[in-house]
Scaffold this active site. Sequence first.
Site, PDB file in Angstrom:
ATOM      1  N   ASP A  96      31.919  39.834  22.333  1.00 11.90           N
ATOM      2  CA  ASP A  96      31.914  38.476  22.074  1.00 11.90           C
ATOM      3  C   ASP A  96      31.303  37.925  22.644  1.00 11.90           C
ATOM      4  O   ASP A  96      31.599  37.736  23.904  1.00 11.90           O
ATOM      5  CB  ASP A  96      33.266  38.375  21.728  1.00 11.90           C
ATOM      6  N   ASN A 149      20.843  40.513  20.905  1.00  9.35           N
ATOM      7  CA  ASN A 149      20.497  41.152  19.548  1.00  9.35           C
ATOM      8  C   ASN A 149      21.460  40.131  19.057  1.00  9.35           C
ATOM      9  O   ASN A 149      21.092  40.002  17.441  1.00  9.35           O
ATOM     10  CB  ASN A 149      20.278  42.631  19.000  1.00  9.35           C
ATOM     11  N   TYR A 166      18.999  27.093  13.243  1.00  9.50           N
ATOM     12  CA  TYR A 166      18.472  28.394  13.567  1.00  9.50           C
ATOM     13  C   TYR A 166      16.802  28.488  14.433  1.00  9.50           C
ATOM     14  O   TYR A 166      16.764  28.591  15.130  1.00  9.50           O
ATOM     15  CB  TYR A 166      18.425  29.245  12.274  1.00  9.50           C
ATOM     16  N   LYS A 170      15.828  29.709  17.836  1.00 13.04           N
ATOM     17  CA  LYS A 170      15.090  30.422  18.831  1.00 13.04           C
ATOM     18  C   LYS A 170      14.377  29.761  20.214  1.00 13.04           C
ATOM     19  O   LYS A 170      13.923  30.364  20.465  1.00 13.04           O
ATOM     20  CB  LYS A 170      15.184  31.382  17.803  1.00 13.04           C
ATOM     21  N   THR A 228      18.074  42.207   6.268  1.00 15.93           N
ATOM     22  CA  THR A 228      19.249  41.904   6.581  1.00 15.93           C
ATOM     23  C   THR A 228      19.989  40.961   6.511  1.00 15.93           C
ATOM     24  O   THR A 228      19.852  39.933   5.615  1.00 15.93           O
ATOM     25  CB  THR A 228      19.391  41.589   8.306  1.00 15.93           C
TER      26      THR A 228
END
Length: 248
Positions: free
Chosen positions: A71, A97, A173, A177, A206
């Site tokens: 984790d 990832n 999000y 990044k 995904t």
Amino acid sequence: MTTERNTTQHMTRHTTGALVTGANKGIGFETARQLLGLGWQVWLGARDEERGAKAVAELAALGDVRLLVVDVTSDESVAAAVATITEAGGVDVLINNAGIAGSFSSPDETVPMDFLPVYGVNVLGPVRMIHAFLPLLRESTHPRIVNVSSGMGSFGITTDPSRLESALYGLVYPSSKSALNMITSMYAKDLPWLKINAVDPGYTATDLNGHNGVQSVEVGAAPVVRMATIGADGPTGSFSGQQGELPW
């Protein structure tokens, strides 16, 4: 003493070894599959042991794949992961990832609490993993780190009207990044003995996007694998995607 330990590790582990976090599905799983196809040893990192074991079983026929329950938001879990891989002989490549999308609220509806879980995984997770695994990577003859980023974290891409990403809005999000990209750049300057790069897989179908992506995981994993397998003359501190270098 250090030289003796290095020799022992490389005698024990004859093939290149990689750890891929968040690898029980999606791009992570496909990255593991492609690396196994290249003859690599792969640690399949998964937070959920049952899902991770199922993924390992699916890939077992392809080569040396091992489950690593980890984790990335837990210091204790990451420390245990380091101990497990140390015992097994080390690792050469760390692929960060694991990531989550978080809330899809519009900017005007976003509140501070929306950032915490996403930054915990997408930003602090890679920092935690890198900090913990640096001693092991120092033992490798070709250490590599790949941070799986996104075009949504690029100022250049999200302000380009010709790009799909320019029509998508969000605070959490994308900014996570962007932070990961800067972190990658700073590590590269501080750690010239390894290659560390950020990669945008592209808009891949995904669970992260409800499978609305326009390309397959096979395509999405390709630039990740490319950066994981670069040679000594490969880049460091770069941000790239399917077609090569990308704007920050």
